[in-house]
Design an enzyme around this catalytic site. Sequence first.
Site, PDB file in Angstrom:
ATOM      1  N   TYR A 178     -13.653 -68.506  29.283  1.00 16.17           N
ATOM      2  CA  TYR A 178     -12.280 -68.419  29.807  1.00 16.17           C
ATOM      3  C   TYR A 178     -12.058 -69.533  30.831  1.00 16.17           C
ATOM      4  O   TYR A 178     -11.019 -70.212  30.813  1.00 16.17           O
ATOM      5  CB  TYR A 178     -12.068 -67.045  30.449  1.00 16.17           C
ATOM      6  N   LYS A 182      -9.296 -72.529  30.184  1.00 11.04           N
ATOM      7  CA  LYS A 182      -8.132 -72.706  31.068  1.00 11.04           C
ATOM      8  C   LYS A 182      -8.135 -74.088  31.726  1.00 11.04           C
ATOM      9  O   LYS A 182      -7.090 -74.722  31.869  1.00 11.04           O
ATOM     10  CB  LYS A 182      -8.091 -71.585  32.116  1.00 11.04           C
TER      11      LYS A 182
END
Length: 276
Positions: A178, A182
Amino acid sequence: MKVADLFKVEGYGVVVTGGASGIGLGFAETLADNGARVTILDVDRGRIADETRRLKDKGYDVRGAVVDVTDHPALDKAFDEAAKEYGKIDVAFANAGIDSGPGFVSAWVGENRSRVEAGAIENYTDERWNRVIDINLTGIFATCRAAARHMRPRKQGRIIVTTSLAAVTQEGVIGSAYMAAKAGAAHFMRNLALELAAYNICVNAIAPGFIITNIGGGHAHNPVTQETVAKRLPMHRVGWPDDLAGLALFLSSPACAYVTGQQICIDGGWGLGTAD
Ligand SMILES: NC(=O)c1ccc[n+]([C@@H]2O[C@H](COP(=O)([O-])OP(=O)(O)OC[C@H]3O[C@@H](n4cnc5c(N)ncnc54)[C@H](O)[C@@H]3O)[C@@H](O)[C@H]2O)c1
């Protein structure tokens, strides 16, 4: 001209991925409430049906389609259909995203923050890594590409990517895929902004902090989690999708005409550190 007129999005054609829940639903509702025509795309068939119906009942011009952002031909088709319906795509929110499961520590804060075996790098499976990258990074790329195909010929548009505070700082409770996705999405957003600036297309990112949504099975709805996290945040409260509404409208509107390549954190000051 009144400055307030610069925030008008009436009649705009808008597409929101991950638009049936949480932050994306908030973006869709904000734009629709301000007179835009909104298509929400989501993989969750039930939520798409429920939310489209609810928003239509409020009198909004909203349509929904079941689309998985990892299915790029389906995504392209959904953008083509929205463009046909509206005659244009003015704004695209590349927002769909998933949680990545356990990080290498067990809690956001507190004495019980311990190491998690499943989140350790040695145990991080390819399957888990690829799934998060496919949706949270490649899905953003495919959404922006679909939008740009409609916007560049018109020399007009706004693309808004949902990144995360995870794009600018490290947090061990969040899985590393993640964090990487991002940060990648943020850097991709800046490159796209550079490429499309000459075409009057502004590409920016909203980087939320801790916002109460259904991500990760809705663990953020737990009041104990909210209270624990709120204590750590400089503003001493967690965020809600409504906290993102003003920025979503600004980045969609003519008011944003000379702003591109920016990532704005909406995090109650979390990215600044801990105050009291
Ligand atoms: N909630 C937070 O605290 C927070 C913080 C930072 C960033 N974000 C980001 O905000 C975005 C929205 O998340 P949210 O918190 O509103 O979560 P959410 O789960 O409430 O909403 C996400 C929506 O995306 C949809 N979705 C998931 N995978 C999809 C796919 N493959 N194709 C199409 N739709 C898909 C889900 O069905 C859901 O409706 C995500 O990119 C997330 O990473 C959230």
